[in-house]
Design an enzyme around this catalytic site. Structure first.
Site, PDB file in Angstrom:
ATOM      1  N   TYR A  29     -23.506   5.605   3.250  1.00  0.00           N
ATOM      2  CA  TYR A  29     -22.259   6.346   2.990  1.00  0.00           C
ATOM      3  C   TYR A  29     -22.503   7.523   2.044  1.00  0.00           C
ATOM      4  CZ  TYR A  29     -19.648   2.694   5.371  1.00  0.00           C
ATOM      5  OH  TYR A  29     -19.172   1.834   6.329  1.00  0.00           O
TER       6      TYR A  29
ATOM      7  N   ASP B  85     -13.469  -2.496  -2.918  1.00  0.00           N
ATOM      8  CA  ASP B  85     -14.256  -1.937  -1.828  1.00  0.00           C
ATOM      9  C   ASP B  85     -15.713  -1.821  -2.247  1.00  0.00           C
ATOM     10  OD1 ASP B  85     -13.712  -0.738   0.960  1.00  0.00           O
ATOM     11  OD2 ASP B  85     -15.204   0.578   0.063  1.00  0.00           O
TER      12      ASP B  85
ATOM     13  N   ARG C  15       0.832  -1.206   0.000  1.00  0.00           N
ATOM     14  CA  ARG C  15       0.000   0.000   0.000  1.00  0.00           C
ATOM     15  C   ARG C  15       0.864   1.252   0.000  1.00  0.00           C
ATOM     16  NH1 ARG C  15      -4.146   2.331   4.398  1.00  0.00           N
ATOM     17  NH2 ARG C  15      -2.124   2.697   5.349  1.00  0.00           N
TER      18      ARG C  15
HETATM   19  O1  CP3 Z   1     -12.431  -8.843   2.615  1.00  0.00           O
HETATM   20  C1  CP3 Z   1     -11.457  -8.542   1.900  1.00  0.00           C
HETATM   21  O2  CP3 Z   1     -10.287  -8.830   2.176  1.00  0.00           O
HETATM   22  C2  CP3 Z   1     -11.737  -7.869   0.556  1.00  0.00           C
HETATM   23  C3  CP3 Z   1     -11.631  -6.467   0.509  1.00  0.00           C
HETATM   24  C4  CP3 Z   1     -12.687  -5.565   1.153  1.00  0.00           C
HETATM   25  C5  CP3 Z   1     -12.355  -4.259   1.574  1.00  0.00           C
HETATM   26  N1  CP3 Z   1     -13.496  -3.623   1.936  1.00  0.00           N
HETATM   27  C6  CP3 Z   1     -11.001  -3.706   1.549  1.00  0.00           C
HETATM   28  C7  CP3 Z   1     -10.716  -2.513   2.379  1.00  0.00           C
HETATM   29  C8  CP3 Z   1     -14.058  -5.731   1.359  1.00  0.00           C
HETATM   30  C9  CP3 Z   1     -14.922  -6.955   1.137  1.00  0.00           C
HETATM   31  C10 CP3 Z   1     -14.554  -4.479   1.833  1.00  0.00           C
HETATM   32  C11 CP3 Z   1     -15.983  -4.228   2.108  1.00  0.00           C
HETATM   33  C12 CP3 Z   1     -16.375  -2.984   2.798  1.00  0.00           C
HETATM   34  N2  CP3 Z   1     -15.869  -1.731   2.657  1.00  0.00           N
HETATM   35  C13 CP3 Z   1     -17.475  -2.911   3.680  1.00  0.00           C
HETATM   36  C14 CP3 Z   1     -18.406  -4.054   4.030  1.00  0.00           C
HETATM   37  C15 CP3 Z   1     -17.806  -4.996   4.988  1.00  0.00           C
HETATM   38  C16 CP3 Z   1     -17.603  -4.438   6.364  1.00  0.00           C
HETATM   39  O3  CP3 Z   1     -16.437  -4.355   6.768  1.00  0.00           O
HETATM   40  O4  CP3 Z   1     -18.589  -4.122   7.017  1.00  0.00           O
HETATM   41  C17 CP3 Z   1     -17.566  -1.575   4.120  1.00  0.00           C
HETATM   42  C18 CP3 Z   1     -18.588  -1.020   5.102  1.00  0.00           C
HETATM   43  C19 CP3 Z   1     -16.556  -0.838   3.448  1.00  0.00           C
HETATM   44  C20 CP3 Z   1     -16.301   0.637   3.523  1.00  0.00           C
HETATM   45  C21 CP3 Z   1     -14.942   0.905   3.978  1.00  0.00           C
HETATM   46  N3  CP3 Z   1     -13.812   0.729   3.216  1.00  0.00           N
HETATM   47  C22 CP3 Z   1     -14.534   1.366   5.252  1.00  0.00           C
HETATM   48  C23 CP3 Z   1     -15.469   1.661   6.395  1.00  0.00           C
HETATM   49  C24 CP3 Z   1     -13.135   1.459   5.225  1.00  0.00           C
HETATM   50  C25 CP3 Z   1     -12.209   1.956   6.284  1.00  0.00           C
HETATM   51  C26 CP3 Z   1     -11.917   0.795   7.176  1.00  0.00           C
HETATM   52  C27 CP3 Z   1     -10.815   1.067   8.124  1.00  0.00           C
HETATM   53  O5  CP3 Z   1     -10.656   0.188   8.975  1.00  0.00           O
HETATM   54  O6  CP3 Z   1     -10.141   2.091   8.011  1.00  0.00           O
HETATM   55  C28 CP3 Z   1     -12.695   1.026   3.965  1.00  0.00           C
HETATM   56  C29 CP3 Z   1     -11.300   0.907   3.498  1.00  0.00           C
HETATM   57  C30 CP3 Z   1     -10.808  -0.471   3.254  1.00  0.00           C
HETATM   58  N4  CP3 Z   1     -11.458  -1.375   2.454  1.00  0.00           N
HETATM   59  C31 CP3 Z   1      -9.601  -1.044   3.712  1.00  0.00           C
HETATM   60  C32 CP3 Z   1      -9.524  -2.322   3.150  1.00  0.00           C
HETATM   61  C33 CP3 Z   1      -8.410  -3.310   3.276  1.00  0.00           C
HETATM   62  C34 CP3 Z   1      -8.571  -0.362   4.575  1.00  0.00           C
HETATM   63  C35 CP3 Z   1      -7.789   0.500   3.672  1.00  0.00           C
HETATM   64  C36 CP3 Z   1      -6.416   0.779   4.196  1.00  0.00           C
HETATM   65  O7  CP3 Z   1      -6.281   1.645   5.081  1.00  0.00           O
HETATM   66  O8  CP3 Z   1      -5.464   0.142   3.689  1.00  0.00           O
END
Ligand code: CP3
Length: 355
Positions: A154, A77, A40
């Site tokens: 969102y 995402d 990343r």
């Molecule tokens: O599961 C997996 O490994 C596949 C990848 C995946 C991501 N997001 C990668 C991600 C999946 C399936 C999601 C789904 C997702 N994204 C949801 C539904 C599932 C859940 O967790 O309830 C939601 C609500 C999101 C929206 C979202 N995207 C949020 C709230 C965030 C921030 C999360 C955080 O902890 O900061 C993201 C970013 C995100 N999506 C990251 C990842 C790996 C973190 C990004 C980073 O900082 O590297």
């Protein structure tokens, strides 16, 4: 039909016999892995990882190199759809997702179009095709999307929320506009997931992270109705195989019968419901995915193993139909070796239930 070396995950979702209970982890690619953090940093930010098919493929595969997971999940995402609708997704460090142009009124909703999955979302389909090639039939690839309700939270709140006051204000003061948005989102999700399936996703999952903040009646009207529309619109057969559909509503344990009645193949469970109870209620209709509390991965290894044993015993000997998972995403500060012990325990301890 493309050959699959390990199809236990697909078989369990279809309630077919398996040798052991298959397992994967929500958010299995992510910050708890040092190799993810490193890539990343190279990519610059999270969306740059998602937009580059080679990077997205690499982070999808990273957890599979460490652990004997029974499925890979597309690295992307749920917020790609609102971004493709022109809302301008960005991530602020430590604050989660944000939109530069959130939805504020009916006119904003009226001008939204259904994104073309091979155009605005073409980078996701490229990632799916690249990952399928790289997986080389080892394990199935899961595609996914957010539920219309969860995406709408969102889009209207402008980011993450605790009380959901903006979307609820619209829900109770101008429900027609919200229904218009949810219907456009349902159509977008159908075309997006069908494109993922055409590109090579072998099963799909819909994440309804925020359905559980609704009253029972509102859940059915504003969330479940649109997930049911999605289930009806999906391609359920591709490449000579069934494409199982999993619906996951966090905090949705009280609505299992209604979720199962949509015609989905499997229901995802969080940890606030006993899987034995869930199985008694809907186990004849659907497979179940879940449901260890992700915070259990902070515990010492023997405690993790004990919890895995309890959940397996709770699902019991009544045949197949269980995909082991966490009840929500793995936390970023979990030690990878704890995740590894969790996965190994599921495989070792579940064999006795599949003799
Ligand atoms: O599961 C997996 O490994 C596949 C990848 C995946 C991501 N997001 C990668 C991600 C999946 C399936 C999601 C789904 C997702 N994204 C949801 C539904 C599932 C859940 O967790 O309830 C939601 C609500 C999101 C929206 C979202 N995207 C949020 C709230 C965030 C921030 C999360 C955080 O902890 O900061 C993201 C970013 C995100 N999506 C990251 C990842 C790996 C973190 C990004 C980073 O900082 O590297």
């Amino acid at each position: 039909m493309t050959e699959l070396k390990n199809d236990n995950y697909l078989r369990a979702l279809l309630k077919q016999p398996v040798d052991y209970t298959p397992v994967w982890m929500m958010r299995q690619a992510g910050r708890y892995l040092p190799e993810y953090r490193k890539l990343r940093a190279t990519a610059g930010d999270f969306m740059s990882l998602c937009r580059n098919a080679e990077f997205a493929c690499e982070v999808t595969i990273q957890p599979l190199r460490r652990f004997k997971l029974d499925a890979a999940i597309l690295f992307s995402d749920i917020l790609t759809i609102p971004d493709a609708m022109g809302l301008g997704l960005y991530f602020e460090t430590g604050e989660g997702p944000k939109f530069t142009n959130p939805i504020t009124c009916k006119a904003d909703i009226e001008k939204i179009g259904i994104p073309d999955p091979e155009d605005e979302l073409g980078y996701v389909m490229n990632a799916v095709r690249t990952i399928r090639k790289e997986l080389n039939g080892e394990v199935p690839l899961i595609g996914f999307s957010g539920s219309p309700w969860t995406l709408a939270t969102y889009m209207i709140e402008g980011g993450s929320s605790k009380a959901f006051t903006k979307i609820k204000k619209m829900m109770f003061s101008d429900p027609q506009s919200l229904h218009l948005l949810l219907d456009k989102l349902a159509d977008s999700v159908i075309s997006y997931l069908n494109a993922q399936i055409a590109a090579g996703a072998q099963s799909v999952m819909v994440f309804d992270t925020w359905g559980g903040v609704l009253s029972p009646r509102d859940y059915k009207d504003f969330s479940l109705q649109y997930m049911a529309k999605i289930v009806d619109g999906l391609t359920r057969h591709a490449d000579g195989r069934q494409v199982p559909v999993t619906l996951f509503t966090k905090n949705g344990g009280m609505w299992l019968e209604d979720i199962a009645a949509t015609g989905c193949d499997a229901v995802g469970l969080d940890w606030t419901i006993d899987i034995e109870n869930a199985k008694a209620r809907v186990g004849d209709k659907v497979a179940l995915q879940g449901n260890m509390d992700p915070s259990m991965l902070y515990a010492p290894l023997p405690r993790i193993e004990q919890e895995v044993a309890k959940i397996l015993a709770s699902y019991g000997t009544g045949g197949t139909g269980h995909v082991f998972n966490l009840g929500h995403g793995i936390h970023p500060d979990v030690k990878p070796e704890h995740a590894g012990h969790f996965i190994e325990s599921v495989h070792r301890l579940s064999k006795q239930y599949h003799l």
